[in-house]
Design a protein around this motif. Structure first.
Motif, mmCIF file in Angstrom:
data_model
loop_
_atom_site.group_PDB
_atom_site.id
_atom_site.type_symbol
_atom_site.label_atom_id
_atom_site.label_comp_id
_atom_site.label_asym_id
_atom_site.label_seq_id
_atom_site.Cartn_x
_atom_site.Cartn_y
_atom_site.Cartn_z
ATOM 1 N N LEU A 485 42.199 91.688 74.630
ATOM 2 C CA LEU A 485 41.956 91.464 73.610
ATOM 3 C C LEU A 485 41.065 92.621 72.990
ATOM 4 O O LEU A 485 40.810 92.774 71.865
ATOM 5 N N ALA A 486 40.750 93.685 74.115
ATOM 6 C CA ALA A 486 40.287 94.989 73.306
ATOM 7 C C ALA A 486 41.290 95.987 73.154
ATOM 8 O O ALA A 486 40.882 97.185 72.952
ATOM 9 N N ASP A 487 42.682 95.642 73.608
ATOM 10 C CA ASP A 487 43.852 96.617 73.549
ATOM 11 C C ASP A 487 44.445 96.334 72.175
ATOM 12 O O ASP A 487 45.172 95.242 71.910
ATOM 13 N N PRO A 488 44.605 97.424 71.152
ATOM 14 C CA PRO A 488 45.305 97.089 69.886
ATOM 15 C C PRO A 488 46.896 96.892 70.161
ATOM 16 O O PRO A 488 47.463 96.434 69.139
ATOM 17 N N ALA A 489 47.315 97.152 71.214
ATOM 18 C CA ALA A 489 48.801 96.970 71.648
ATOM 19 C C ALA A 489 48.966 95.268 71.672
ATOM 20 O O ALA A 489 50.094 94.826 71.505
ATOM 21 N N TYR A 490 47.735 94.607 71.961
ATOM 22 C CA TYR A 490 48.048 93.061 72.332
ATOM 23 C C TYR A 490 47.184 92.363 71.241
ATOM 24 O O TYR A 490 47.726 91.143 70.805
ATOM 25 N N ASN A 491 46.236 92.732 70.860
ATOM 26 C CA ASN A 491 45.219 92.186 69.887
ATOM 27 C C ASN A 491 45.707 93.249 68.617
ATOM 28 O O ASN A 491 45.086 94.038 68.367
ATOM 29 N N ARG A 492 46.651 92.631 67.691
ATOM 30 C CA ARG A 492 47.140 93.288 66.360
ATOM 31 C C ARG A 492 46.359 92.543 65.324
ATOM 32 O O ARG A 492 46.618 92.995 64.000
ATOM 33 N N SER A 493 45.266 91.863 65.343
ATOM 34 C CA SER A 493 44.528 91.120 64.514
ATOM 35 C C SER A 493 43.617 92.055 63.437
ATOM 36 O O SER A 493 43.328 91.661 62.357
ATOM 37 N N GLY A 494 43.155 93.219 64.299
ATOM 38 C CA GLY A 494 42.237 93.712 63.498
ATOM 39 C C GLY A 494 40.901 93.339 63.653
ATOM 40 O O GLY A 494 39.747 94.064 63.307
ATOM 41 N N VAL A 495 40.301 92.041 64.222
ATOM 42 C CA VAL A 495 39.421 91.834 64.865
ATOM 43 C C VAL A 495 38.844 92.280 66.005
ATOM 44 O O VAL A 495 39.513 91.983 66.980
ATOM 45 N N PRO A 496 37.974 92.773 66.278
ATOM 46 C CA PRO A 496 37.528 93.423 67.501
ATOM 47 C C PRO A 496 37.245 92.616 68.668
ATOM 48 O O PRO A 496 36.915 91.300 68.427
ATOM 49 N N TRP A 497 37.312 92.702 69.870
ATOM 50 C CA TRP A 497 37.362 91.771 71.081
ATOM 51 C C TRP A 497 35.982 91.025 70.970
ATOM 52 O O TRP A 497 35.767 89.865 71.312
ATOM 53 N N HIS A 498 34.852 91.885 70.688
ATOM 54 C CA HIS A 498 33.491 91.211 70.844
ATOM 55 C C HIS A 498 33.252 90.139 69.847
ATOM 56 O O HIS A 498 32.276 89.259 69.674
ATOM 57 N N ASP A 499 34.021 90.300 68.554
ATOM 58 C CA ASP A 499 33.680 89.227 67.612
ATOM 59 C C ASP A 499 34.575 87.949 67.918
ATOM 60 O O ASP A 499 34.143 86.856 67.322
ATOM 61 N N LEU A 500 35.556 88.338 68.818
ATOM 62 C CA LEU A 500 36.318 86.863 69.382
ATOM 63 C C LEU A 500 35.376 86.246 70.074
ATOM 64 O O LEU A 500 35.405 85.018 70.280
ATOM 65 N N TYR A 501 34.701 87.003 70.946
ATOM 66 C CA TYR A 501 33.824 86.409 72.123
ATOM 67 C C TYR A 501 32.585 85.806 71.611
ATOM 68 O O TYR A 501 31.918 84.781 71.866
ATOM 69 N N TYR A 502 31.697 86.606 70.554
ATOM 70 C CA TYR A 502 30.567 86.348 70.362
ATOM 71 C C TYR A 502 30.242 85.967 68.814
ATOM 72 O O TYR A 502 29.174 85.694 68.512
ATOM 73 N N LEU A 503 31.236 86.077 68.017
ATOM 74 C CA LEU A 503 31.248 85.742 66.622
ATOM 75 C C LEU A 503 30.366 86.542 66.058
ATOM 76 O O LEU A 503 29.925 87.701 66.273
ATOM 77 N N GLY A 504 29.312 85.692 65.097
ATOM 78 C CA GLY A 504 28.216 86.567 64.367
ATOM 79 C C GLY A 504 26.975 86.936 65.377
ATOM 80 O O GLY A 504 25.991 87.633 64.800
ATOM 81 N N ASN A 505 27.025 86.536 66.635
ATOM 82 C CA ASN A 505 25.969 87.024 67.660
ATOM 83 C C ASN A 505 25.786 88.618 68.135
ATOM 84 O O ASN A 505 25.181 88.770 68.857
ATOM 85 N N TYR A 506 27.121 89.160 67.805
ATOM 86 C CA TYR A 506 27.152 90.549 68.538
ATOM 87 C C TYR A 506 26.026 91.471 68.184
ATOM 88 O O TYR A 506 25.533 92.149 69.180
ATOM 89 N N PRO A 507 25.824 91.547 67.006
ATOM 90 C CA PRO A 507 24.895 92.774 66.700
ATOM 91 C C PRO A 507 23.517 92.533 67.305
ATOM 92 O O PRO A 507 22.739 93.400 67.904
ATOM 93 N N ARG A 508 23.093 90.946 67.382
ATOM 94 C CA ARG A 508 21.965 90.972 68.041
ATOM 95 C C ARG A 508 21.818 91.118 69.597
ATOM 96 O O ARG A 508 20.917 91.726 70.257
ATOM 97 N N LEU A 509 22.987 90.913 70.249
ATOM 98 C CA LEU A 509 23.234 91.220 71.468
ATOM 99 C C LEU A 509 23.221 92.871 71.930
ATOM 100 O O LEU A 509 22.607 93.104 72.756
#
Length: 531
Positions: A485-509
């Motif tokens: 999910l951190a590799d653009p070869a497989y995650n082609r969505s443009g959404v970074p891996w951390h937003d997939l795991y943490y949604l809106g909580n990543y900046p606070r983390l």
């Protein structure tokens, strides 16, 4: 009926009290030598070394650290971390050994801290909470809590999993639809951290003391990010902790269970679609904390067709009113419109802990190799996604009798908590999906990893090969990490891996990471980046 995990997926009271004082920390002074670690360095020439470095359950990854330290107290952890930091050595921590990726067994790891013997479960009267050593397995925790106090936590179904990573990653299990995530019962966490000067210290953070931010980060932020967790304090949110028996959920007295066995030979594309749709529809319709089905847990183990069969394994609190009728109605809903019908096995009723252990995901005596991918669901997959599952599971070019897609019911009580109340942000869900490839021969690595990537890409082809949050998807679960999910070869969505795991909580983390681990001592391939 146990299912192989390959197919699915004790410090002194004085030290604890010193380390746990609110607003204070046990520390090794920066200018002085670190206190001695009670256990010796265990290097490659020590008879214990191989046993310790081979404790990981995914043999795709095996670390070769310079040495291992066995940690048995918070003071041990402080001294071991201080020693490693001063030597400039990279640290990794192992509890149960069930990390799916190479976060512990990485080639850059030079010091391995093993907490597996730090597993005491006690009642801490100072904090009016249960104290659980971070090396404890779920089996140890369940037995100690149930036999001594009649309570439990809504943790996972693989009893050999360690609480060290399971709890702080937002652990869940058969009782989560009734009682929420494990982190909804996390009162405090004792963590060895390293400050900007390189000083190691032990901090006890609770939901209501000065270190609340560090507590919050461990309510779903995942392991290996902020420091070395040495113990957890468990007390349900809203509980006063007057007595142990009132401080965590009361365990069921007995469980009623059943199995539905499906034959791949008689499964058509249409019957598979109907079968999976029945499962999704049921849990969408019964996804509230007050549902009579809140204690119903029915993971659907969809093994690859080369296994010959797949199964639905169901349990329900036997004390729920009309439990037998509810179970009958559930199985009828699962088989409605399905022809031919699967084989129904009524397992009957059994004592809580005995049945929990019987139904657990059994540990594999000889760990194999695996690749795992996952996703949260807000509602059932679309028909096209279910057909993608069918294509992957019936792919005749692939032989994987212990590979599977696992559908796990979730939600219920979990969904009553706000997404920012804990770091575990997915609070509007109905299920989790876990895609697993499992095998033994290293020469087969490429073909099995390729199968998981192909199936996952097909399943999420409309969202760039990743579970991008939308009306159906809700990202993924950090305890089921997938570096793809951190590799653009497989995650082609443009959404970074951390937003997939943490949604809106990543900046606070990220902010908490920068405060508590400013030197980025604790890191891995999907670790939180300091902000």
């Amino acid at each position: 009926m146990p299912v192989s995990r390959r197919g699915l997926l004790a410090g002194t009271a004085a030290v604890a009290t010193t380390a746990a004082t609110a607003g204070h920390a046990f520390a090794a002074p920066a200018a002085a030598s670190a206190p001695p670690v009670s256990g010796a360095k265990i290097g490659p020439n020590d008879a214990r070394y191989q046993d310790l470095v081979l404790r990981g359950q995914n043999r795709r990854f095996v670390a070769k650290p310079d040495y291992v330290r066995v940690i048995q107290s918070a003071a041990d952890a402080v001294a071991a971390v201080q020693e490693a930091v001063r030597s400039g050595k990279r640290i990794a921590v192992r509890g149960g050994g069930h990390c799916f990726e190479d976060f512990v067994d990485h080639g850059d790891v030079e010091v391995l801290l093993d907490l597996s013997t730090y597993d005491e479960v006690t009642w801490d009267p100072k904090y009016r909470a249960f104290s659980i050593g971070a090396g404890a397995t779920l089996e140890t925790v369940y037995k100690e809590l149930f036999y001594n106090w009649g309570v439990t936590v809504p943790g996972g179904g693989c009893l050999s999993v360690g609480v060290g990573g399971h709890f702080c990653g937002g652990g869940y299990g058969p009782l989560s639809r009734k009682y929420g995530s494990v982190v909804d019962h996390l009162y405090g966490v004792e963590v060895v951290v390293v400050d900007a000067r390189g000083r190691a210290r032990s901090v006890l953070a609770t939901r209501n003391n000065a270190h609340r931010d560090l507590w919050w980060a461990h309510t779903g932020g995942g392991g290996g990010n902020f420091g070395v967790v040495t113990r957890y304090l468990m007390r349900s949110a809203g509980a006063a902790g007057r007595t142990p028996a009132e401080s965590l959920p009361k365990a069921p007295a007995a469980l009623r269970s059943s199995l539905l066995l499906y034959d791949w030979k008689s499964t058509t594309q249409a019957s598979f679609l109907r079968t999976v749709r029945n499962w999704f529809d049921f849990f969408e319709q019964h996804n509230t904390a007050d549902s009579p089905y809140a204690t119903l847990y029915a993971p659907f183990v969809l093994t690859h067709s080369s296994a010959g069969q797949y199964l639905l394994s169901t349990q329900l609190d036997a004390a729920v009113p009309n439990a037998a009728e509810l179970m009958t109605a559930f199985n009828a809903a699962m088989t409605a419109g399905v022809d031919p019908k699967p084989q129904l096995i009524d397992v009957g009723e059994g004592p809580f802990l005995h049945t929990t252990m019987e139904r657990s995901i059994a540990e594999t005596p000889s760990p194999g190799r695996g690749k795992y991918k996952a996703g949260y669901l807000k509602k059932g997959y679309t028909d096209e996604q279910v057909l993608a599952m069918y294509r992957g599971l019936t792919d005749t070019s692939y032989n994987g009798p212990v590979s599977s897609i696992l559908l796990v019911p979730y939600g219920g009580k979990v969904n009553t908590v706000a997404p920012d109340a804990t770091a575990a942000a997915q609070r509007d869900v109905v299920a989790k999906m876990v895609l697993t490839a499992a095998w033994s021969d290293a020469a087969e690595d490429d073909q099995h990893v390729a199968w998981t990537r192909k199936v996952y890409a097909d399943l999420y082809r409309d969202t760039g090969g990743a579970p991008v949050p939308n009306a159906v998807n809700a990202g993924s679960y950090i305890n089921y990490p997938d570096v793809d999910l951190a590799d653009p070869a497989y995650n082609r969505s443009g959404v970074p891996w951390h937003d997939l795991y943490y949604l809106g909580n990543y900046p606070r983390l990220q902010q908490i990471k920068a405060k508590w681990d400013p030197r980025n001592v604790f890191r891995h391939n999907l670790s939180i980046e300091p902000r």
